[in-house]
Motif scaffolding. Structure first.
Motif, mmCIF file in Angstrom:
data_model
loop_
_atom_site.group_PDB
_atom_site.id
_atom_site.type_symbol
_atom_site.label_atom_id
_atom_site.label_comp_id
_atom_site.label_asym_id
_atom_site.label_seq_id
_atom_site.Cartn_x
_atom_site.Cartn_y
_atom_site.Cartn_z
ATOM 1 N N ASP A 38 -21.819 57.857 27.438
ATOM 2 C CA ASP A 38 -20.473 58.270 27.714
ATOM 3 C C ASP A 38 -19.941 57.010 26.666
ATOM 4 N N ALA A 39 -20.544 55.818 25.747
ATOM 5 C CA ALA A 39 -20.220 54.970 25.291
ATOM 6 C C ALA A 39 -20.526 54.869 23.567
ATOM 7 N N LEU A 40 -21.379 56.283 23.538
ATOM 8 C CA LEU A 40 -20.931 56.921 22.372
ATOM 9 C C LEU A 40 -19.673 57.175 21.409
ATOM 10 N N ALA A 41 -18.952 57.374 21.571
ATOM 11 C CA ALA A 41 -17.765 57.743 21.470
ATOM 12 C C ALA A 41 -16.878 56.246 20.978
ATOM 13 N N THR A 42 -17.478 55.537 21.935
ATOM 14 C CA THR A 42 -16.229 53.862 21.661
ATOM 15 C C THR A 42 -16.812 53.718 20.440
ATOM 16 N N VAL A 43 -17.972 53.723 20.061
ATOM 17 C CA VAL A 43 -19.253 52.788 19.213
ATOM 18 C C VAL A 43 -19.128 54.216 17.847
ATOM 19 N N ALA A 44 -18.870 55.140 17.983
ATOM 20 C CA ALA A 44 -18.124 56.045 17.124
ATOM 21 C C ALA A 44 -17.061 55.960 16.460
ATOM 22 N N ARG A 45 -16.185 55.390 17.595
ATOM 23 C CA ARG A 45 -14.869 55.116 16.471
ATOM 24 C C ARG A 45 -14.416 53.641 16.015
ATOM 25 N N HIS A 46 -15.970 53.184 14.911
ATOM 26 C CA HIS A 46 -15.717 52.210 15.100
ATOM 27 C C HIS A 46 -16.758 52.402 13.509
ATOM 28 N N THR A 47 -17.027 53.410 12.936
ATOM 29 C CA THR A 47 -17.839 53.760 12.394
ATOM 30 C C THR A 47 -17.283 55.103 11.566
ATOM 31 N N SER A 48 -18.121 54.876 9.918
ATOM 32 C CA SER A 48 -17.934 56.146 9.449
ATOM 33 C C SER A 48 -19.567 57.168 9.051
ATOM 34 N N VAL A 49 -20.112 56.155 9.893
ATOM 35 C CA VAL A 49 -21.570 56.400 9.693
ATOM 36 C C VAL A 49 -21.995 57.314 10.723
ATOM 37 N N PRO A 50 -22.420 58.555 10.116
ATOM 38 C CA PRO A 50 -23.407 59.629 11.514
ATOM 39 C C PRO A 50 -24.145 59.284 12.377
ATOM 40 N N ILE A 51 -23.926 59.353 13.404
ATOM 41 C CA ILE A 51 -24.518 58.779 14.850
ATOM 42 C C ILE A 51 -25.761 59.433 15.403
ATOM 43 N N ALA A 52 -26.581 59.146 15.385
ATOM 44 C CA ALA A 52 -27.798 60.313 16.367
ATOM 45 C C ALA A 52 -28.781 59.400 17.016
ATOM 46 N N THR A 53 -29.091 61.007 18.303
ATOM 47 C CA THR A 53 -29.004 59.969 19.142
ATOM 48 C C THR A 53 -30.219 61.706 19.682
ATOM 49 N N GLY A 54 -31.145 60.914 20.967
ATOM 50 C CA GLY A 54 -31.870 61.928 21.120
ATOM 51 C C GLY A 54 -33.555 61.802 21.977
ATOM 52 N N GLU A 55 -33.890 60.874 21.283
ATOM 53 C CA GLU A 55 -34.954 60.668 21.683
ATOM 54 C C GLU A 55 -35.920 60.688 23.054
ATOM 55 N N ARG A 56 -35.099 60.390 23.727
ATOM 56 C CA ARG A 56 -35.289 60.507 25.589
ATOM 57 C C ARG A 56 -34.577 60.639 25.914
ATOM 58 N N MET A 57 -33.713 62.349 25.847
ATOM 59 C CA MET A 57 -33.639 62.983 26.021
ATOM 60 C C MET A 57 -34.185 64.516 26.819
ATOM 61 N N PHE A 58 -34.386 65.466 27.458
ATOM 62 C CA PHE A 58 -35.784 66.075 27.733
ATOM 63 C C PHE A 58 -35.750 67.678 27.859
ATOM 64 N N SER A 59 -34.489 67.699 27.233
ATOM 65 C CA SER A 59 -33.836 69.053 27.880
ATOM 66 C C SER A 59 -32.163 69.524 27.220
ATOM 67 N N ARG A 60 -32.148 70.961 27.189
ATOM 68 C CA ARG A 60 -30.726 71.269 26.588
ATOM 69 C C ARG A 60 -29.963 70.866 27.613
ATOM 70 N N TRP A 61 -30.442 70.814 28.946
ATOM 71 C CA TRP A 61 -28.728 70.491 29.516
ATOM 72 C C TRP A 61 -29.017 68.648 30.232
ATOM 73 N N ASP A 62 -29.315 67.950 29.412
ATOM 74 C CA ASP A 62 -29.457 67.078 28.345
ATOM 75 C C ASP A 62 -28.823 66.857 27.643
#
Length: 383
Positions: free
Chosen positions: A221-245
């Motif tokens: 839920d904090a990704l949006a806050t962090v993303a607002r501070h940069t134009s660099v692409p944000i990557a994540t997901g290695e600790r997500m385990f399904s399409r629902w995550d």
């Protein structure tokens, strides 16, 4: 034809392989593991194999996947999904071998002819010069994309010199490789939201390819806050385990690159669906893969048929993990060209031929555990 046997191998440095065998003598390979929790995943594999697979036709993969996932009251999480992932890889390997085709041909065919790889930046010590030298060596070896992690530990709210240390190291890397090389920066989930906000601003002039896991998955839920501070692409997901995550981060619009792990996020069946979901949100795919050759081969199958695949992580070509290839009889299928690309495997199934004799010789050598770090006050720090 039916599945008649299975076997699990735990080998150095942190790989776990699954062998499925059918009544006609065919063998399929998967790589189910949670780093540092191999024994736990092994127990889940045994439960699923005994309860779902033995005596079953290997071909209805989707039905097997649904049974393994929905067959228990409790679903998801790293252990179950990693066990399912390795089984799923092995089932696809069997199916591809039966039909004499790479898995990507069974998933709709290839969207590209080769896949770009990135390498991790090696360093003999923590100095900026050591990282600069390591990055330059990877470029000399042909890579055009690199990744490095933030050093740590980093306190929840740290002093300016902590940021300056990271800046100096990353600037040294950028100066060493020049502007033509892509450089991903992995926060590794070790940074709090307030420090992530400061770091994404402080490091932006290094021109990163992406910021990876700027916060832990439990704080998405904090990704949006962090993303607002940069134009660099944000990557994540290695600790997500399904399409629902992944559903929430895709709907939020704050993530530009998803990084599901083929050995953690339900295998080929599930990551194929995650990739398609991401494409619908104009989000790129860059599968996480710090593991062995079966996991990498599974990644390449998904990269091959996913239009939004961007770049592929691998550790095969890091000096510290070079012996990964000792488990493969045809290591040439994982070799890259001087532009940092690997051609798509064209062999049946996953395209890698596992050296079972080498696995048996190394079986039981798995001893890897997550490194333990502490802050100056003795409290536990993220790795």
């Amino acid at each position: 034809m039916e599945i008649v046997d299975y076997e699990v191998f735990e080998v150095s440095p942190r790989f776990q392989f699954l062998k499925l065998e059918t009544s006609d003598g065919r063998v399929g390979w998967g790589e189910p593991v949670v780093e540092g929790r191999a024994h736990t995943v092994r127990a889940a594999i045994e439960e699923l194999a005994e309860g779902v697979l033995l005596g079953a036709d290997p071909f209805p993969i989707e039905r097997h996947w649904q049974r393994m996932y929905r067959g228990g009251f409790y679903r998801g999480g790293p252990v179950l999904m990693s066990a399912i992932a390795g089984i799923d890889q092995a089932l696809w390997d069997l199916k591809g071998k039966h039909f004499g085709a790479p898995v990507y041909e069974l998933l709709g065919g290839k969207a590209r002819d080769r896949v770009r790889l990135y390498s991790h930046v090696p360093a003999e010590d923590e100095s900026p010069s050591a990282y600069a030298q390591g990055a330059a060596s990877m470029v000399e070896n042909g890579f055009t994309a690199l990744k490095t992690s933030l050093n740590g530990p980093i306190r929840r709210v740290d002093a300016p010199d902590a940021i300056e240390r990271e800046r100096n190291r990353l600037i040294a890397i950028r100066d060493a490789v020049g502007p033509d090389i892509d450089l991903g920066i992995d926060f590794h989930g070790k940074v709090s939201k307030p420090m992530a906000k400061r770091l994404v601003v402080a490091l932006e002039d290094v021109d990163p390819m992406f910021y990876e896991e700027p916060v832990l998955a439990e704080h998405d839920d904090a990704l949006a806050t962090v993303a607002r501070h940069t134009s660099v692409p944000i990557a994540t997901g290695e600790r997500m385990f399904s399409r629902w995550d992944f559903k929430g981060v895709l709907e939020s619009g704050t993530v530009d690159i998803v990084q599901p792990d083929l050995s953690h996020a339900g295998g080929i069946t599930e990551v194929h669906k995650i990739a398609a979901m991401a494409e619908a949100y104009d989000v790129a795919l860059a599968p996480h893969c710090p593991l062995g050759p079966v996991s990498l081969a599974a990644c390449l199958q998904i990269d091959a048929c996913s239009p939004n695949a961007l770049v592929q992580e691998q550790v095969v070509h890091r000096a510290v993990d070079a012996h990964v290839l000792s488990y493969v009889e045809n290591p040439e299928v994982l070799e890259y060209d001087f532009g940092g690309y690997v051609d798509l495997p064209d062999g049946p199934g996953l395209g890698v031929e596992i050296d079972e004799e080498a696995l048996r010789a190394a079986d039981g050598e798995y001893e890897w555990s997550v490194p333990s770090h502490r802050h100056d006050d003795g409290s536990v720090a993220e790795w």
